[in-house]
Design an enzyme around this catalytic site. Structure first.
Site, PDB file in Angstrom:
ATOM      1  CD  GLU A 182      -2.569   1.284   2.655  1.00 18.38           C
ATOM      2  OE1 GLU A 182      -2.774   2.416   3.154  1.00 18.38           O
ATOM      3  OE2 GLU A 182      -2.949   0.223   3.183  1.00 18.38           O
TER       4      GLU A 182
ATOM      5  CB  THR B 231      -2.770   8.166   2.804  1.00 13.28           C
ATOM      6  OG1 THR B 231      -1.990   7.196   3.516  1.00 13.28           O
ATOM      7  CG2 THR B 231      -3.072   9.320   3.761  1.00 13.28           C
TER       8      THR B 231
ATOM      9  CE  LYS C 290      -6.646   2.248   7.048  1.00 14.25           C
ATOM     10  NZ  LYS C 290      -5.871   3.180   6.192  1.00 14.25           N
TER      11      LYS C 290
END
Length: 213
Positions: free
Chosen positions: A43, A73, A133
């Site tokens: 990621e 992000t 998440k």
């Protein structure tokens, strides 16, 4: 790679490496070390300098391998689209943004938004999210997974934040299908010790394999 295949590989891998760095060079070195340690899911966060270039370089470098590169992000749909064009095969956001979900669904790209409430989790599922998440997971502890799965037994969850080699098994035993880890995994990079990053990655992989048995 099709969305459902990416999802399957992420679940099989069990650990997502959250890659941050002070430069593009450091981020790529982290990816190299983590992949040598056996973690296959990367990621690449938008907090790295020139993050789109970092994604492109990582995608090109690992093309044809079993390494899957995604973006993290991601705060809005515009950024998500730029990441997808750069080759990101999944999108991770620290919060739930409906427009980002729509964008990813439009292009059939896996998206994992961050949630802190059952309401947000339900909204995510209504927009076709496969894995939610839990972030920041360290504010809750592993018991939060069971709490979410009480009213949402059909949900798949990925805790991120505070997941360590020592407590990974607690998250899996609580019902998490995959975990995200950054600081505890890549701490060696801060001092240029990428061998430590590789070693820690191996420990995370071993911890997941042991926990899922």
């Amino acid at each position: 790679m099709r969305r459902e295949v990416v999802l399957q590989k992420i679940k099989e891998a069990g650990v997502v490496a959250v890659v941050r760095g002070d430069s593009k060079e450091e981020a790529i070195k982290i990816v190299d070390a983590v992949s040598k340690g056996g973690i296959k899911i990367m990621e690449m966060t938008m907090t790295v300098p020139n993050p789109i270039d970092v994604i492109k370089e990582a995608v090109e470098k690992y093309e044809g391998t079993d390494i899957i590169v995604g973006a993290g992000t991601v705060l809005d749909s515009e950024t998500a689209r730029a990441c997808i064009l750069a080759g990101a095969q999944f999108i991770v956001s620290p919060y739930l943004d409906v427009e980002t979900l729509k964008l990813c669904n439009r292009y059939k790209v896996l998206v994992m938004p961050g949630v802190m409430t059952v309401k947000d989790a339900v909204t995510a599922f209504e927009y076709g999210v496969d894995v939610v998440k839990i972030f920041p997971a360290n504010l809750y502890g592993p018991s939060v997974i069971k709490s979410f799965k009480g009213p949402l037994p059909q949900g798949d969850f990925m805790p991120t934040g505070g997941v360590t080699v020592a407590n990974l098994h607690e998250w899996i035993e609580a019902g998490a299908v995959v975990v995200g880890t950054g600081g505890d995994l890549t701490k060696g990079a801060k001092t240029g010790d990428f061998e430590l990053v590789e070693k820690t990655a191996k420990q995370f992989v071993e911890a997941f394999e042991k926990a899922k048995k």
